[in-house]
Design a protein around this motif. Structure first.
Motif, mmCIF file in Angstrom:
data_model
loop_
_atom_site.group_PDB
_atom_site.id
_atom_site.type_symbol
_atom_site.label_atom_id
_atom_site.label_comp_id
_atom_site.label_asym_id
_atom_site.label_seq_id
_atom_site.Cartn_x
_atom_site.Cartn_y
_atom_site.Cartn_z
ATOM 1 N N ALA A 97 36.129 60.574 63.761
ATOM 2 C CA ALA A 97 34.755 61.067 64.359
ATOM 3 C C ALA A 97 33.748 60.967 63.599
ATOM 4 O O ALA A 97 32.348 60.945 64.208
ATOM 5 N N ASN A 98 33.826 60.628 62.174
ATOM 6 C CA ASN A 98 32.663 60.309 61.503
ATOM 7 C C ASN A 98 32.194 58.680 61.652
ATOM 8 O O ASN A 98 31.418 58.299 60.766
ATOM 9 N N GLY A 99 33.155 57.743 62.234
ATOM 10 C CA GLY A 99 32.996 56.263 62.441
ATOM 11 C C GLY A 99 33.566 55.943 61.356
ATOM 12 O O GLY A 99 33.496 54.460 61.130
ATOM 13 N N ASN A 100 34.401 56.657 60.656
ATOM 14 C CA ASN A 100 35.183 55.799 59.528
ATOM 15 C C ASN A 100 36.301 55.024 60.058
ATOM 16 O O ASN A 100 37.039 55.518 60.816
ATOM 17 N N LYS A 101 36.666 53.893 59.593
ATOM 18 C CA LYS A 101 37.801 53.025 60.212
ATOM 19 C C LYS A 101 38.741 52.807 59.171
ATOM 20 O O LYS A 101 38.487 52.589 58.053
ATOM 21 N N THR A 102 40.018 53.044 59.587
ATOM 22 C CA THR A 102 41.045 52.765 58.799
ATOM 23 C C THR A 102 42.294 51.899 59.650
ATOM 24 O O THR A 102 42.138 51.747 60.805
ATOM 25 N N SER A 103 43.307 51.624 59.071
ATOM 26 C CA SER A 103 44.531 50.800 59.801
ATOM 27 C C SER A 103 45.899 51.682 59.561
ATOM 28 O O SER A 103 45.718 52.654 59.025
ATOM 29 N N CYS A 104 46.879 50.839 59.422
ATOM 30 C CA CYS A 104 48.078 51.481 59.305
ATOM 31 C C CYS A 104 49.087 50.466 58.968
ATOM 32 O O CYS A 104 48.665 49.103 59.271
ATOM 33 N N PRO A 105 50.571 50.747 58.543
ATOM 34 C CA PRO A 105 51.092 49.460 58.146
ATOM 35 C C PRO A 105 51.454 48.959 59.456
ATOM 36 O O PRO A 105 51.786 49.325 60.585
ATOM 37 N N HIS A 106 51.385 47.636 59.412
ATOM 38 C CA HIS A 106 51.506 46.515 60.720
ATOM 39 C C HIS A 106 51.854 45.173 60.333
ATOM 40 O O HIS A 106 51.786 44.919 58.947
ATOM 41 N N GLN A 107 52.405 44.622 61.240
ATOM 42 C CA GLN A 107 52.543 43.005 61.233
ATOM 43 C C GLN A 107 51.607 42.350 61.548
ATOM 44 O O GLN A 107 51.240 42.347 62.866
ATOM 45 N N TYR A 108 50.714 41.725 60.672
ATOM 46 C CA TYR A 108 49.686 41.084 61.247
ATOM 47 C C TYR A 108 49.762 39.781 62.004
ATOM 48 O O TYR A 108 49.219 39.519 63.026
ATOM 49 N N SER A 218 44.780 45.721 54.547
ATOM 50 C CA SER A 218 46.017 44.937 54.420
ATOM 51 C C SER A 218 47.580 46.010 53.775
ATOM 52 O O SER A 218 47.034 46.727 53.129
ATOM 53 N N TYR A 219 48.495 45.589 54.408
ATOM 54 C CA TYR A 219 49.710 46.469 54.163
ATOM 55 C C TYR A 219 50.751 45.627 53.860
ATOM 56 O O TYR A 219 50.844 44.355 54.408
ATOM 57 N N SER A 220 51.769 45.889 53.015
ATOM 58 C CA SER A 220 52.814 45.026 52.701
ATOM 59 C C SER A 220 54.289 45.772 53.006
ATOM 60 O O SER A 220 54.383 47.304 52.715
ATOM 61 N N ILE A 221 55.245 45.061 52.905
ATOM 62 C CA ILE A 221 56.469 45.809 53.188
ATOM 63 C C ILE A 221 57.159 45.959 51.807
ATOM 64 O O ILE A 221 56.905 45.097 50.928
ATOM 65 N N VAL A 222 57.689 47.190 51.352
ATOM 66 C CA VAL A 222 57.966 47.385 50.092
ATOM 67 C C VAL A 222 59.374 46.716 49.787
ATOM 68 O O VAL A 222 60.160 46.809 50.696
ATOM 69 N N LYS A 223 59.548 45.982 48.605
ATOM 70 C CA LYS A 223 60.765 45.069 48.345
ATOM 71 C C LYS A 223 61.557 45.720 47.365
ATOM 72 O O LYS A 223 61.102 46.147 46.330
ATOM 73 N N ASN A 224 62.879 45.747 47.672
ATOM 74 C CA ASN A 224 63.923 45.812 46.539
ATOM 75 C C ASN A 224 63.878 47.258 46.026
ATOM 76 O O ASN A 224 64.395 47.432 44.667
ATOM 77 N N HIS A 225 63.455 48.242 46.724
ATOM 78 C CA HIS A 225 63.338 49.641 46.103
ATOM 79 C C HIS A 225 64.621 50.310 46.640
ATOM 80 O O HIS A 225 65.399 49.709 47.355
ATOM 81 N N THR A 226 64.830 51.720 46.326
ATOM 82 C CA THR A 226 65.938 52.357 46.667
ATOM 83 C C THR A 226 65.356 53.799 47.084
ATOM 84 O O THR A 226 64.632 54.391 46.381
ATOM 85 N N LEU A 227 65.968 54.324 48.152
ATOM 86 C CA LEU A 227 65.598 55.443 48.702
ATOM 87 C C LEU A 227 66.870 56.520 48.535
ATOM 88 O O LEU A 227 67.743 56.267 49.436
ATOM 89 N N LEU A 228 67.074 57.299 47.617
ATOM 90 C CA LEU A 228 68.063 58.227 47.397
ATOM 91 C C LEU A 228 67.925 59.153 48.432
ATOM 92 O O LEU A 228 67.270 59.873 48.578
ATOM 93 N N LEU A 229 69.037 59.448 48.891
ATOM 94 C CA LEU A 229 69.277 60.568 49.954
ATOM 95 C C LEU A 229 69.925 61.765 49.578
ATOM 96 O O LEU A 229 71.274 61.605 49.293
ATOM 97 N N ASP A 230 69.558 63.034 49.996
ATOM 98 C CA ASP A 230 70.422 64.050 49.919
ATOM 99 C C ASP A 230 69.874 65.058 51.197
ATOM 100 O O ASP A 230 69.048 65.782 51.381
ATOM 101 N N PRO A 231 70.658 64.940 52.431
ATOM 102 C CA PRO A 231 70.615 65.688 53.443
ATOM 103 C C PRO A 231 71.015 66.908 53.202
ATOM 104 O O PRO A 231 72.070 67.344 52.854
#
Length: 309
Positions: A97-108, A218-231
């Motif tokens: 609403a204030n005219g500020n511009k951003t983007s999001c993760p995307h494949q350019y 500019s956004y990048s894919i995070v490489k070689n990390h690990t997401l530990l999961l506890d559902p």
């Protein structure tokens, strides 16, 4: 007769003990949650400019908050010929609403599918469209050494399928990250393959130039990390219980992260995460209690995504 009385009394105790759970948990509402699995790509919108028509396609013909795989088809309006194997770029821009511009993760830079004759990529939209927020796509391509630029407004809808939720956060390294669930769209009471995309905002090293300056978006894919999961099922009536045979998420050759989540029943689940770099350092996330706590809401990791099916 005394035996019958004891049975009736026992049933009464059971009913009293379980009535609280029935009142706290609306299972009918939970089971009615929309978890439709979409497999068909349909047109979201199209635009014609400078003698070319660009068609944007997505699953169910809708762009949602979260992860979206996107197909682009470009045709010459005079010859109806499909533009093949061109360099096509794709930049989503959000204006508030204030005219500020951003983007999001995307494949350019989109990839060309020679068999199906479309350009493919993805976007992880971080908010829905409304009266104060609007999205626009900036699409550039070349044909016969001539450059073309088309800007197209788009609408981002609320993602009603919680199994495709996303989260954005600042890590302990002061970087901005995004985790978006990609699959399953419609989980089952079983061991499900869990797929997620993990992305990072690349902080600009210079002041913004002429809009749209790609160094600012500019956004990048995070490489070689690990997401530990506890559902876990955090609702008080579920007692914070988890399930066996879950597997942490690691990156595959397609750059997405894959693991296994075992849903032992339908209802509300929380995917508690601990996000680690390749050296095992924690970027975000906390361990949660493994104790069974009936009647008490289970705690959530500081990094988590709620789902419901």
């Amino acid at each position: 007769m005394k035996l019958l009385q004891h049975i009736v009394m026992a049933l009464g105790v059971i009913c009293v003990a379980t009535s609280c759970t029935v009142e706290k948990t609306d299972y009918d509402a939970e089971l009615s949650t929309d978890t439709t699995e979409y497999i068909e790509y349909e047109e979201v919108t199209s635009t014609t400019s400078d003698g070319y028509t660009i068609r944007i396609e997505a699953l169910n013909g809708t762009l949602y908050k979260g992860y979206n795989e996107i197909h682009l088809k470009i045709t010459d309006t005079q010859t109806s010929a499909v533009l093949e194997d061109s360099e096509v770029t794709f930049l989503p821009i959000l204006t508030d609403a204030n005219g500020n511009k951003t983007s999001c993760p995307h494949q350019y830079t989109l990839e060309y599918n020679a068999t199906e004759k479309y350009y493919s990529g993805y976007a992880v939209f971080t908010s829905e469209s409304d009266t104060t927020v609007n999205w626009q796509l900036y699409i550039d391509f070349q044909d016969s050494s001539q450059s073309y630029a088309i800007n197209q407004p788009i609408t981002i809808e609320e993602q009603t399928n919680m199994n495709l939720n996303m989260t954005a956060f600042t890590g302990n390294d002061d970087e901005q990250y995004f985790i978006a669930l990609v699959a399953p769209q419609s989980p089952s009471v079983a061991e499900n393959e869990l797929v997620a995309g993990i992305y990072k905002y690349n902080k600009p090293e210079q002041e913004a130039g002429t809009f749209p300056d790609l160094t600012q978006y500019s956004y990048s894919i995070v490489k070689n990390h690990t997401l530990l999961l506890d559902p876990r099922m955090p609702e008080p009536s579920m007692g914070n219980h988890s399930s066996p045979n879950n597997q942490d998420l690691t990156q595959a050759s397609d750059s997405l992260y894959y693991g296994v989540v075992n849903y032992t029943m339908t209802g509300e689940w929380t995917l508690n995460f601990i996000f680690q770099d390749p050296d095992g350092n924690t970027i975000k996330g906390t361990e949660v209690s493994t104790e069974f706590t009936p009647g008490i809401e289970g705690e959530r990791s500081e990094l988590h995504i709620d789902i419901l099916f």
